[in-house]
Write a protein that holds these residues in place. Structure first.
Motif, PDB file in Angstrom:
ATOM      1  N   GLN A 132      15.018 -22.308  24.752  1.00 35.63           N
ATOM      2  CA  GLN A 132      13.987 -22.766  23.673  1.00 35.63           C
ATOM      3  C   GLN A 132      14.308 -22.845  22.795  1.00 35.63           C
ATOM      4  O   GLN A 132      14.674 -24.305  22.179  1.00 35.63           O
ATOM      5  CB  GLN A 132      14.105 -21.347  22.963  1.00 35.63           C
ATOM      6  N   ASN A 133      16.025 -23.018  22.667  1.00 32.14           N
ATOM      7  CA  ASN A 133      16.823 -24.043  21.878  1.00 32.14           C
ATOM      8  C   ASN A 133      17.351 -25.605  22.788  1.00 32.14           C
ATOM      9  O   ASN A 133      17.488 -26.150  21.714  1.00 32.14           O
ATOM     10  CB  ASN A 133      18.653 -22.957  21.316  1.00 32.14           C
ATOM     11  N   TYR A 134      16.822 -25.204  24.445  1.00 30.53           N
ATOM     12  CA  TYR A 134      17.560 -26.903  25.070  1.00 30.53           C
ATOM     13  C   TYR A 134      16.203 -27.609  24.421  1.00 30.53           C
ATOM     14  O   TYR A 134      16.142 -28.605  24.551  1.00 30.53           O
ATOM     15  CB  TYR A 134      18.138 -26.600  26.401  1.00 30.53           C
ATOM     16  N   GLN A 138      16.077 -31.085  23.059  1.00 31.28           N
ATOM     17  CA  GLN A 138      15.481 -32.642  23.912  1.00 31.28           C
ATOM     18  C   GLN A 138      14.962 -32.896  23.241  1.00 31.28           C
ATOM     19  O   GLN A 138      14.464 -34.197  23.130  1.00 31.28           O
ATOM     20  CB  GLN A 138      15.381 -31.721  24.943  1.00 31.28           C
ATOM     21  N   LYS A 139      13.814 -32.676  22.426  1.00 34.14           N
ATOM     22  CA  LYS A 139      12.566 -32.595  22.033  1.00 34.14           C
ATOM     23  C   LYS A 139      13.644 -33.720  20.318  1.00 34.14           C
ATOM     24  O   LYS A 139      13.021 -34.566  20.360  1.00 34.14           O
ATOM     25  CB  LYS A 139      12.478 -31.560  21.120  1.00 34.14           C
ATOM     26  N   GLU A 140      14.163 -33.327  19.926  1.00 33.52           N
ATOM     27  CA  GLU A 140      15.018 -33.733  18.829  1.00 33.52           C
ATOM     28  C   GLU A 140      15.574 -35.015  19.014  1.00 33.52           C
ATOM     29  O   GLU A 140      14.961 -35.996  18.348  1.00 33.52           O
ATOM     30  CB  GLU A 140      16.282 -32.714  18.276  1.00 33.52           C
ATOM     31  N   MET A 142      14.564 -36.902  22.109  1.00 28.46           N
ATOM     32  CA  MET A 142      14.350 -38.014  21.875  1.00 28.46           C
ATOM     33  C   MET A 142      12.817 -38.214  21.369  1.00 28.46           C
ATOM     34  O   MET A 142      13.463 -39.670  21.326  1.00 28.46           O
ATOM     35  CB  MET A 142      12.969 -37.221  23.158  1.00 28.46           C
ATOM     36  N   GLU A 143      13.194 -37.584  20.230  1.00 28.26           N
ATOM     37  CA  GLU A 143      13.066 -38.835  18.768  1.00 28.26           C
ATOM     38  C   GLU A 143      13.939 -39.476  18.567  1.00 28.26           C
ATOM     39  O   GLU A 143      12.510 -40.133  17.743  1.00 28.26           O
ATOM     40  CB  GLU A 143      12.670 -37.073  17.830  1.00 28.26           C
ATOM     41  N   GLU A 144      15.264 -38.955  18.229  1.00 21.93           N
ATOM     42  CA  GLU A 144      15.667 -39.505  17.613  1.00 21.93           C
ATOM     43  C   GLU A 144      16.143 -40.946  18.638  1.00 21.93           C
ATOM     44  O   GLU A 144      16.794 -42.314  17.981  1.00 21.93           O
ATOM     45  CB  GLU A 144      16.725 -39.088  17.717  1.00 21.93           C
ATOM     46  N   GLU A 145      16.589 -41.288  20.424  1.00 21.89           N
ATOM     47  CA  GLU A 145      15.837 -42.146  21.053  1.00 21.89           C
ATOM     48  C   GLU A 145      14.385 -43.014  20.866  1.00 21.89           C
ATOM     49  O   GLU A 145      15.091 -43.848  20.712  1.00 21.89           O
ATOM     50  CB  GLU A 145      16.482 -41.583  22.195  1.00 21.89           C
ATOM     51  N   LYS A 146      13.992 -41.915  20.549  1.00 25.60           N
ATOM     52  CA  LYS A 146      12.407 -43.438  19.902  1.00 25.60           C
ATOM     53  C   LYS A 146      12.565 -43.545  18.987  1.00 25.60           C
ATOM     54  O   LYS A 146      12.277 -45.216  18.861  1.00 25.60           O
ATOM     55  CB  LYS A 146      11.610 -41.998  20.145  1.00 25.60           C
ATOM     56  N   GLN A 147      13.385 -43.711  18.104  1.00 18.66           N
ATOM     57  CA  GLN A 147      13.620 -44.254  17.013  1.00 18.66           C
ATOM     58  C   GLN A 147      14.485 -45.234  16.989  1.00 18.66           C
ATOM     59  O   GLN A 147      14.139 -46.445  16.248  1.00 18.66           O
ATOM     60  CB  GLN A 147      13.717 -42.993  15.580  1.00 18.66           C
ATOM     61  N   ARG A 148      15.426 -44.910  17.256  1.00 18.69           N
ATOM     62  CA  ARG A 148      16.393 -45.927  17.624  1.00 18.69           C
ATOM     63  C   ARG A 148      16.367 -47.095  18.615  1.00 18.69           C
ATOM     64  O   ARG A 148      16.229 -48.137  17.507  1.00 18.69           O
ATOM     65  CB  ARG A 148      17.427 -45.040  17.895  1.00 18.69           C
ATOM     66  N   ALA A 149      15.226 -46.622  19.351  1.00 18.61           N
ATOM     67  CA  ALA A 149      14.418 -47.889  20.213  1.00 18.61           C
ATOM     68  C   ALA A 149      13.575 -49.275  19.421  1.00 18.61           C
ATOM     69  O   ALA A 149      13.721 -49.741  19.695  1.00 18.61           O
ATOM     70  CB  ALA A 149      13.949 -47.404  21.836  1.00 18.61           C
TER      71      ALA A 149
END
Length: 265
Positions: A132-134, A138-140, A142-149
């Motif tokens: 669950q922590n993983y 991972q969700k956080e 992906m969201e961070e990478e999406k925002q950075r992109a």
């Protein structure tokens, strides 16, 4: 006073009769004998119990072999009590010792399995928590990478906007085509960096339902059901159509006329 009177006034003798005395002595003797018998019986029982315990603690034969005659023989179920009563004390003691050893072994195995089950349950709980922590990390991520992109793309597009703004700031009499063309070229470069391709089918190209959106059918010298005109280009990114190209298709009427003219010539 006369001797006879004195004899009359003397107390009567209270001595017990021989029979009564004998009965009491005999009764006391029987009670003593009974006590001794009970004592001997208790001592004998204690001795037998101690002997049974000694034999039970150290069986002289294999416990499995001792139990096999009773446990594996289903025909003895009904007369099991009678069968046990017929066995010697040593045999019964050894059977008891075997049962005790087997019970102790089963208890040890049960405790071991309980500990193993508790350990597995604890490990499973930890694995579930880690998973669950993983997933959350991972969700956080992906969201961070999406925002950075997205931020990176917007930062690059800001230069394109600045160029368009500077082109509009020119005098009305000045020719801004060169600036607009340069800005468009810059914009296409940014799209290319993001692996975005323009969908611009040429006249006469086959219609692709996945990449083309047919708006209307028109008279054209192109073959029937092929692209006659491009109304708006489409865009494709990494193999995914972001927006299909809007096209008009040919009805083939003018194409037949062209073929007839070619034949006449």
């Amino acid at each position: 006073m006369s001797r006879q009177d004195a004899d009359d006034d003397s107390p009567e003798p209270t001595a017990e009769t021989p029979d009564e005395t004998g009965d009491e002595q005999e009764s006391d003797g029987q009670a003593t004998a009974s006590d001794e018998t009970d004592g001997e019986s208790e001592e004998s029982t204690e001795t037998e119990e101690e002997s049974l315990e000694e034999i039970a603690e150290e069986p002289s034969e294999d416990p499995d072999a001792l139990l096999e005659e009773i446990v594996d023989d289903d025909s003895r179920d009904e007369d099991l009590t009678e069968f046990v009563e017929e066995q010697p004390t040593e045999t019964v003691a050894e059977l008891i010792a075997a049962l005790r050893a087997e019970r102790a072994e089963l208890r040890a195995e049960l405790e071991s399995e309980r500990e193993r089950a508790d350990d597995l349950e604890s490990r499973l709980s930890r694995k579930q928590a880690d998973f669950q922590n993983y997933k959350r990390r991972q969700k956080e991520r992906m969201e961070e990478e999406k925002q950075r992109a997205t931020e990176d793309l917007v930062e690059r597009l800001l230069d394109v906007r600045d160029n368009l703004a500077r082109a509009l700031d020119q005098d009305e009499d000045s020719d801004i085509r060169g600036g607009v063309a340069s800005t468009l070229e810059q914009f296409d470069e940014e799209l290319d960096r993001e692996n975005v391709e323009v969908i611009e089918p040429d006249p006469g190209a086959e219609v692709d339902p996945q990449r083309h959106e047919v708006l209307i059918k028109v008279e054209s010298d192109q073959p029937e059901d092929t692209v006659a005109q491009l109304h708006r280009p489409g865009y494709e990114m990494a193999g995914k159509v972001l927006r299909p190209a809007q096209v008009a298709v040919s009805d083939g009427s003018d194409a037949d006329a062209v073929e007839e003219t070619d034949s006449a010539e």
